[in-house]
Design a protein around this motif. Structure first.
Motif, PDB file in Angstrom:
ATOM      1  N   ALA A 181       0.894  -1.234  -0.240  1.00 33.02           N
ATOM      2  CA  ALA A 181      -0.127  -0.538   0.255  1.00 33.02           C
ATOM      3  C   ALA A 181       0.737   0.886   0.225  1.00 33.02           C
ATOM      4  O   ALA A 181       2.169   1.653   0.931  1.00 33.02           O
ATOM      5  CB  ALA A 181      -1.017   0.345   1.444  1.00 33.02           C
ATOM      6  N   MET A 182       0.332   2.003  -1.043  1.00 37.31           N
ATOM      7  CA  MET A 182       0.777   3.747  -0.766  1.00 37.31           C
ATOM      8  C   MET A 182       0.223   4.595  -0.904  1.00 37.31           C
ATOM      9  O   MET A 182      -0.793   4.533  -1.261  1.00 37.31           O
ATOM     10  CB  MET A 182       1.714   3.302  -2.266  1.00 37.31           C
ATOM     11  N   ILE A 183       0.789   5.683  -0.334  1.00 40.01           N
ATOM     12  CA  ILE A 183      -0.331   6.451  -0.042  1.00 40.01           C
ATOM     13  C   ILE A 183       0.008   8.171  -0.017  1.00 40.01           C
ATOM     14  O   ILE A 183       1.590   8.079  -0.452  1.00 40.01           O
ATOM     15  CB  ILE A 183      -0.897   6.948   1.430  1.00 40.01           C
ATOM     16  N   CYS A 184      -0.317   9.011  -0.830  1.00 40.42           N
ATOM     17  CA  CYS A 184       0.499  10.086  -1.463  1.00 40.42           C
ATOM     18  C   CYS A 184      -0.252  11.417   0.764  1.00 40.42           C
ATOM     19  O   CYS A 184      -1.116  10.656   1.345  1.00 40.42           O
ATOM     20  CB  CYS A 184      -0.738  11.299  -1.978  1.00 40.42           C
ATOM     21  N   THR A 185       0.146  12.946   0.694  1.00 35.23           N
ATOM     22  CA  THR A 185      -1.039  12.891   1.415  1.00 35.23           C
ATOM     23  C   THR A 185      -2.279  13.664   1.618  1.00 35.23           C
ATOM     24  O   THR A 185      -2.232  13.849   2.492  1.00 35.23           O
ATOM     25  CB  THR A 185       0.192  14.622   0.877  1.00 35.23           C
ATOM     26  N   PHE A 186      -2.750  13.272   0.997  1.00 40.36           N
ATOM     27  CA  PHE A 186      -4.572  13.271   1.437  1.00 40.36           C
ATOM     28  C   PHE A 186      -4.812  11.720   1.077  1.00 40.36           C
ATOM     29  O   PHE A 186      -5.734  11.761   1.407  1.00 40.36           O
ATOM     30  CB  PHE A 186      -5.138  14.200  -0.174  1.00 40.36           C
ATOM     31  N   GLU A 187      -3.830  10.967   1.488  1.00 38.83           N
ATOM     32  CA  GLU A 187      -4.279   9.650   1.845  1.00 38.83           C
ATOM     33  C   GLU A 187      -5.012   8.327   0.862  1.00 38.83           C
ATOM     34  O   GLU A 187      -5.724   7.391   0.731  1.00 38.83           O
ATOM     35  CB  GLU A 187      -5.139   9.554   2.978  1.00 38.83           C
TER      36      GLU A 187
END
Length: 86
Positions: free
Chosen positions: A22-28
């Motif tokens: 799982a990878m996320i950005c700053t906004f999830e």
């Protein structure tokens, strides 16, 4: 506290709380590693980068539940790559 979303937004692959993919950005926004590679590491929603999502320990799941909301918005890769590779 992170939501820990259950699936990849692009391919809908299951990404449980203990997933190493799982990878996320700053906004999830949540994507699997494979889709992040297809997206060239750029979030299609905000244009930011991705980081590995932390694993929520099993012993904390009852007190700090993970999200059950599935966000499934397949990305038009051709449009995405044109937009963010210019």
């Amino acid at each position: 506290m992170l939501e820990i979303r259950p699936t990849c937004e692009n391919c809908n692959k299951s990404l449980p709380h203990d997933s190493n993919e799982a990878m996320i950005c700053t906004f999830e926004c949540t994507f699997c590693m494979y889709c992040v590679s297809l997206l060239k590491g750029v979030c299609p929603n905000c244009g930011g980068g991705f980081e590995k999502r932390p694993i929520r320990p099993s012993q904390l799941l009852q007190k700090y539940q993970v999200s059950t909301v599935i966000v499934y918005k397949p990305v038009d890769l051709k449009v995405h790559l044109q937009k963010f590779n210019s």
